[in-house]
Design a protein around this motif. Structure first.
Motif, PDB file in Angstrom:
ATOM      1  N   UNK A 218      47.600  19.784  67.785  1.00 17.68           N
ATOM      2  CA  UNK A 218      46.765  20.983  67.912  1.00 17.68           C
ATOM      3  C   UNK A 218      46.571  21.650  66.566  1.00 17.68           C
ATOM      4  N   UNK A 219      47.637  21.748  65.776  1.00 18.17           N
ATOM      5  CA  UNK A 219      47.538  22.329  64.431  1.00 18.17           C
ATOM      6  C   UNK A 219      46.533  21.550  63.604  1.00 18.17           C
ATOM      7  N   UNK A 220      46.649  20.240  63.641  1.00 15.87           N
ATOM      8  CA  UNK A 220      45.788  19.394  62.813  1.00 15.87           C
ATOM      9  C   UNK A 220      44.329  19.434  63.268  1.00 15.87           C
ATOM     10  N   UNK A 221      44.108  19.303  64.572  1.00 19.07           N
ATOM     11  CA  UNK A 221      42.745  19.125  65.070  1.00 19.07           C
ATOM     12  C   UNK A 221      42.028  20.441  65.398  1.00 19.07           C
ATOM     13  N   UNK A 222      42.784  21.451  65.856  1.00 25.22           N
ATOM     14  CA  UNK A 222      42.152  22.670  66.348  1.00 25.22           C
ATOM     15  C   UNK A 222      42.287  23.872  65.405  1.00 25.22           C
ATOM     16  N   UNK A 223      43.404  23.950  64.669  1.00 25.72           N
ATOM     17  CA  UNK A 223      43.678  25.155  63.893  1.00 25.72           C
ATOM     18  C   UNK A 223      43.346  25.039  62.415  1.00 25.72           C
ATOM     19  N   UNK A 224      43.761  23.950  61.774  1.00 30.82           N
ATOM     20  CA  UNK A 224      43.492  23.817  60.338  1.00 30.82           C
ATOM     21  C   UNK A 224      42.008  23.932  60.003  1.00 30.82           C
ATOM     22  N   UNK A 225      41.122  23.333  60.790  1.00 27.16           N
ATOM     23  CA  UNK A 225      39.689  23.452  60.458  1.00 27.16           C
ATOM     24  C   UNK A 225      39.148  24.876  60.585  1.00 27.16           C
ATOM     25  N   UNK A 226      39.908  25.784  61.232  1.00 30.25           N
ATOM     26  CA  UNK A 226      39.434  27.156  61.412  1.00 30.25           C
ATOM     27  C   UNK A 226      39.828  28.071  60.250  1.00 30.25           C
ATOM     28  N   UNK A 227      40.695  27.595  59.340  1.00 24.12           N
ATOM     29  CA  UNK A 227      41.197  28.448  58.268  1.00 24.12           C
ATOM     30  C   UNK A 227      40.265  28.487  57.071  1.00 24.12           C
ATOM     31  N   UNK A 228      40.198  29.650  56.443  1.00 28.72           N
ATOM     32  CA  UNK A 228      39.510  29.759  55.163  1.00 28.72           C
ATOM     33  C   UNK A 228      40.523  29.487  54.052  1.00 28.72           C
ATOM     34  N   UNK A 229      40.059  29.392  52.826  1.00 26.24           N
ATOM     35  CA  UNK A 229      40.958  29.184  51.702  1.00 26.24           C
ATOM     36  C   UNK A 229      41.991  30.296  51.642  1.00 26.24           C
ATOM     37  N   UNK A 230      43.253  29.910  51.474  1.00 29.76           N
ATOM     38  CA  UNK A 230      44.334  30.887  51.456  1.00 29.76           C
ATOM     39  C   UNK A 230      44.760  31.343  52.837  1.00 29.76           C
ATOM     40  N   UNK A 231      44.192  30.738  53.872  1.00 30.34           N
ATOM     41  CA  UNK A 231      44.505  31.141  55.243  1.00 30.34           C
ATOM     42  C   UNK A 231      45.903  30.738  55.674  1.00 30.34           C
ATOM     43  N   UNK A 232      46.406  31.398  56.704  1.00 31.10           N
ATOM     44  CA  UNK A 232      47.778  31.197  57.178  1.00 31.10           C
ATOM     45  C   UNK A 232      47.807  31.010  58.689  1.00 31.10           C
ATOM     46  N   UNK A 233      48.631  30.061  59.130  1.00 30.45           N
ATOM     47  CA  UNK A 233      48.945  29.920  60.551  1.00 30.45           C
ATOM     48  C   UNK A 233      50.387  30.377  60.719  1.00 30.45           C
ATOM     49  N   UNK A 234      50.633  31.303  61.630  1.00 28.29           N
ATOM     50  CA  UNK A 234      51.993  31.814  61.826  1.00 28.29           C
ATOM     51  C   UNK A 234      52.315  31.910  63.304  1.00 28.29           C
ATOM     52  N   UNK A 235      53.586  31.695  63.630  1.00 28.98           N
ATOM     53  CA  UNK A 235      54.047  31.856  65.001  1.00 28.98           C
ATOM     54  C   UNK A 235      55.548  32.103  64.979  1.00 28.98           C
ATOM     55  N   UNK A 236      56.100  32.514  66.095  1.00 23.76           N
ATOM     56  CA  UNK A 236      57.546  32.708  66.165  1.00 23.76           C
ATOM     57  C   UNK A 236      58.107  31.943  67.356  1.00 23.76           C
ATOM     58  N   UNK A 237      59.326  31.476  67.197  1.00 22.24           N
ATOM     59  CA  UNK A 237      60.032  30.809  68.290  1.00 22.24           C
ATOM     60  C   UNK A 237      61.379  31.500  68.453  1.00 22.24           C
ATOM     61  N   UNK A 238      61.696  31.881  69.663  1.00 30.12           N
ATOM     62  CA  UNK A 238      62.928  32.628  69.896  1.00 30.12           C
ATOM     63  C   UNK A 238      63.665  32.093  71.121  1.00 30.12           C
ATOM     64  N   UNK A 239      64.884  31.672  70.908  1.00 26.42           N
ATOM     65  CA  UNK A 239      65.720  31.235  72.022  1.00 26.42           C
ATOM     66  C   UNK A 239      65.153  30.056  72.788  1.00 26.42           C
TER      67      UNK A 239
END
Length: 274
Positions: A218-239
């Motif tokens: 999903x990161x590769x196919x759906x999210x990376x193409x949506x970022x502009x230069x300097x863009x960031x993908x962030x998430x949190x995982x807890x427990x």
């Protein structure tokens, strides 16, 4: 709704929210109505303070409807929730009338007014006796009684700043599953507004609920193409469990190679946090 307001509070002007559940639009829209029309104390007590008698109070909701502009679809949805709210209030009052001795004997509580006891605590006690309260109000409560530093609900001053910021922000909502986010987005009217991409994509804790390998794709196919230069993908995982998030080393190596190759060709200057 909190994250959209936080984004505006911290300076974002174009904000796209998404959820696999289209009904998430309504509590978010209600919070925007509240932000625009309630005082700081009224907003906090209605949306977040479970110790307050105003917490998701039908009376306070009717006041908001009088103050805010008309929104037929939103109010039709929330009206149904408030009907359930009023029915559950009747059940709590009946319990307090019949069983204050239970509260005193087991929990040391001597009051008899339902308004004087934390509703979440009261529901917990009643569930021990077979009662099943609605979970709707728990899922749409904001910030859960924590006025954290740096957030729009920290103080009256930050709340007023958020009120001003929200007037300048453009907030949209689409129904989309994360694994199809770009696919759905590019077929929507919002696709014309994306321009050179998003500065940031915040996923909250969605990765806790999908397989690690699926998330990698999903990161590769759906999210990376949506970022502009300097863009960031962030998430949190807890427990969460490592089994849920981890993929095999072989597949992880393949993914890393694919991401590196993709980045070299398409994502020059972009920052990726995975």
């Amino acid at each position: 709704g909190d994250f959209a307001i936080e984004a505006a509070f911290h300076g974002a002007r174009d904000i796209l929210t998404f959820d696999i559940n289209s009904n998430q639009y309504y509590p978010a829209a209600l919070k925007l109505k509240g932000l625009q029309n309630f005082s700081y104390d009224d907003y906090w007590n209605f949306f977040s303070n479970t110790d307050s008698s105003a917490w998701f109070s039908p009376e306070k909701y009717r006041e908001l409807k009088r103050l805010a502009e008309q929104d037929t679809a939103l109010y039709a949805f929330i009206d149904e929730i408030m009907k359930q709210r009023e029915e559950e209030s009747k059940v709590r009052r009946s319990f307090m009338n019949l069983g204050p001795h239970i509260l005193e004997k087991k929990y040391g509580y001597k009051g008899t007014k339902v308004e004087d006891i934390n509703e979440v605590f009261l529901d917990y006690i009643m569930t021990q006796m077979g009662y099943e309260p609605s979970t709707v109000f728990r899922t749409i409560a904001g910030m859960e009684m924590e006025k954290q530093a740096g957030t729009y609900v920290e103080s009256t001053l930050s709340y007023q700043k958020a009120k001003s910021a929200i007037k300048r922000a453009r907030i949209a909502f689409i129904k989309a599953d994360l694994t199809r986010l770009r696919t759905v987005l590019m077929s929507s009217a919002y696709s014309k507004k994306i321009g050179d991409g998003f500065q940031s994509v915040y996923l909250l804790n969605i990765p806790e609920f999908i397989n690690g390998e699926i998330f990698g794709r999903t990161v590769e196919e759906q999210l990376l193409p949506l970022l502009k230069n300097g863009g960031t993908i962030a998430y949190c995982c807890q427990g969460t469990s490592e089994k849920t998030l981890n993929m095999s080393q072989h597949n992880l190596n393949d993914l890393r190679k694919e991401v590196i190759d993709y980045a070299k060709n398409n994502l020059v200057g972009k920052k990726i946090i995975i």
